[in-house]
Enzyme design. Structure first.
Site, PDB file in Angstrom:
ATOM      1  N   GLY A 140      -2.283   3.862   3.789  1.00 59.56           N
ATOM      2  CA  GLY A 140      -1.634   2.606   3.433  1.00 59.56           C
ATOM      3  C   GLY A 140      -1.743   1.579   4.539  1.00 59.56           C
ATOM      4  CB  CYS A 141       0.588  -1.126   5.553  1.00 61.19           C
ATOM      5  SG  CYS A 141       0.819  -1.898   3.928  1.00 61.19           S
ATOM      6  CB  ALA A 142       0.191   3.178   8.952  1.00 64.97           C
ATOM      7  N   GLY A 143      -2.985   2.230   8.125  1.00 58.99           N
ATOM      8  CA  GLY A 143      -4.360   2.670   8.341  1.00 58.99           C
ATOM      9  C   GLY A 143      -5.172   1.808   9.280  1.00 58.99           C
ATOM     10  CG  PHE A 334       6.358  -0.106   9.635  1.00 60.92           C
ATOM     11  CD1 PHE A 334       7.046   0.900  10.275  1.00 60.92           C
ATOM     12  CD2 PHE A 334       6.558  -1.413  10.039  1.00 60.92           C
ATOM     13  CE1 PHE A 334       7.928   0.618  11.302  1.00 60.92           C
ATOM     14  CE2 PHE A 334       7.429  -1.712  11.061  1.00 60.92           C
ATOM     15  CZ  PHE A 334       8.120  -0.698  11.700  1.00 60.92           C
TER      16      PHE A 334
END
Length: 349
Positions: A140-143, A334
């Site tokens: 997700g956004c943490a990638g 995050f």
């Protein structure tokens, strides 16, 4: 981790520009069967901190009836095109040719690709047949942070090797107009599509030095952020608890990372953060006791591109590099899990 050079960083945007005004007008029309839902939540379009974004499909596509097959077909076509665009720019910026790349890490969570994206795009890009491939899914956004950190660790483990990192997300394909879930409307106001790519290795000073990375995951938080797999396609999971959770938990997570990295808060010249939404940016400033408005580049990227998931924080980093990196920068993002990914960057000598 042995320090690794960030030798290039490139971004790419989707081909169809979309203003927030047009998105709101279209959503009002397409959510006509659920007027109470739209009337109750339409303010999210005005408060999301987004003025415009770019999508892989034209606006009229969203009025159609799309299931898994058509959504994923669009993902494969669009994600490959964005992959090639960003990767070519990153390799060129590094002064290399594709055959110089020894390995590639790819991050994408907004569609299913088997073979994975780098396998599909590699021959067109000109990557060697013996390229090492590491596709990552579900970050997700943490990638954007954790994927780049993975590429840096692999480069550190093989001295002299050069690794390409590419993250592509087509969040807008998941926009759903058949749901009564308020998160669906929030996604309509927030999501954009884009890609970012970087080359890392141990040669030369580059744009920055990647010194260390870390992650923090909280138990019993799987329902805060992510995707549900449903028959028409992915359904976004955005819990209202995200901003207050960030406010309550980020400072402790960052303090742990600083101890792991061997730096103090006073040594951090700037935080470089994933701007998940206007309220999330405000929550980060509150949690880290930053002056209101300090995360100006985060707000600018959100305003111009929306939330593109994993690539977004790399758009922020590109803007920070262009403006001038401080001596030490701490990146955070995050993602589902609920996870905070962190990375320490240092200005090259």
């Amino acid at each position: 981790m042995r320090a690794i050079s960030l030798q290039s960083l490139a971004t790419a945007v989707a081909p169809h520009p979309l203003s927030q005004g047009d998105a709101k007008d279209t959503a009002r029309r397409l959510f006509a069967g659920k007027p109470a839902l739209f009337d109750r939540l339409q303010g999210v379009f005005d408060n999301a901190g987004v003025d415009r974004r770019q999508t892989v499909a034209p606006l009229n596509w969203y009025a159609g009836d799309h299931g898994w097959t058509s959504r994923n077909r669009l993902y494969l076509e669009a994600a490959e095109a964005l992959f090639l665009d960003a990767a070519r720019r990153a390799i060129d910026q590094a002064g290399l040719c594709p055959a110089d790349i020894d390995g590639v890490v790819s991050v994408s969570t907004t569609g299913i690709a088997t073979p994975s994206l780098e396998a599909r795009a590699g021959p067109k890009l000109g990557l060697r047949p013996d390229i090492q491939r590491v596709p990552l899914f579900g970050l997700g956004c943490a990638g954007g942070v954790s994927g780049l950190a993975t590429a840096a660790r692999l480069a550190a483990a093989e001295p002299g090797s050069r690794w390409l990192f590419v993250t592509v997300e087509t969040c807008s394909i998941s926009i759903r107009l058949d749901s009564d879930d308020p998160a669906s409307l929030v996604a309509t106001a927030l999501f954009g599509d884009g890609a970012a790519a970087a080359v890392v290795g141990d040669e030369g000073p580059g744009l920055a030095t990647i010194s260390a990375s870390a992650e923090r995951q909280w138990p019993d938080t799987l329902g805060i952020m992510g995707w549900r797999v449903e028959d028409p396609g992915f359904a976004v999971v955005f819990d209202r608890a995200i901003p207050p959770f960030v406010t309550a938990e980020l400072a402790g997570a960052v303090a742990e990372m600083e101890r792991t990295f061997g730096v103090t808060r006073g040594e951090i010249g700037r935080f470089c953060c994933h701007p998940g939404g206007a309220k999330v940016v405000e929550a980060i400033e509150t949690a880290l006791v930053l002056n209101p408005g300090s995360l100006d580049l985060e707000r600018s990227v959100l305003r111009e591109h929306g939330n593109m998931s994993a690539p977004t924080v790399l758009f922020v980093l590109r803007a920070l590099i262009d403006r001038g990196l401080p001596a030490k920068t701490l990146m955070t993002a995050f993602g589902p899990g609920f996870t905070c990914a962190g990375m320490l960057l240092e200005r090259p000598a």
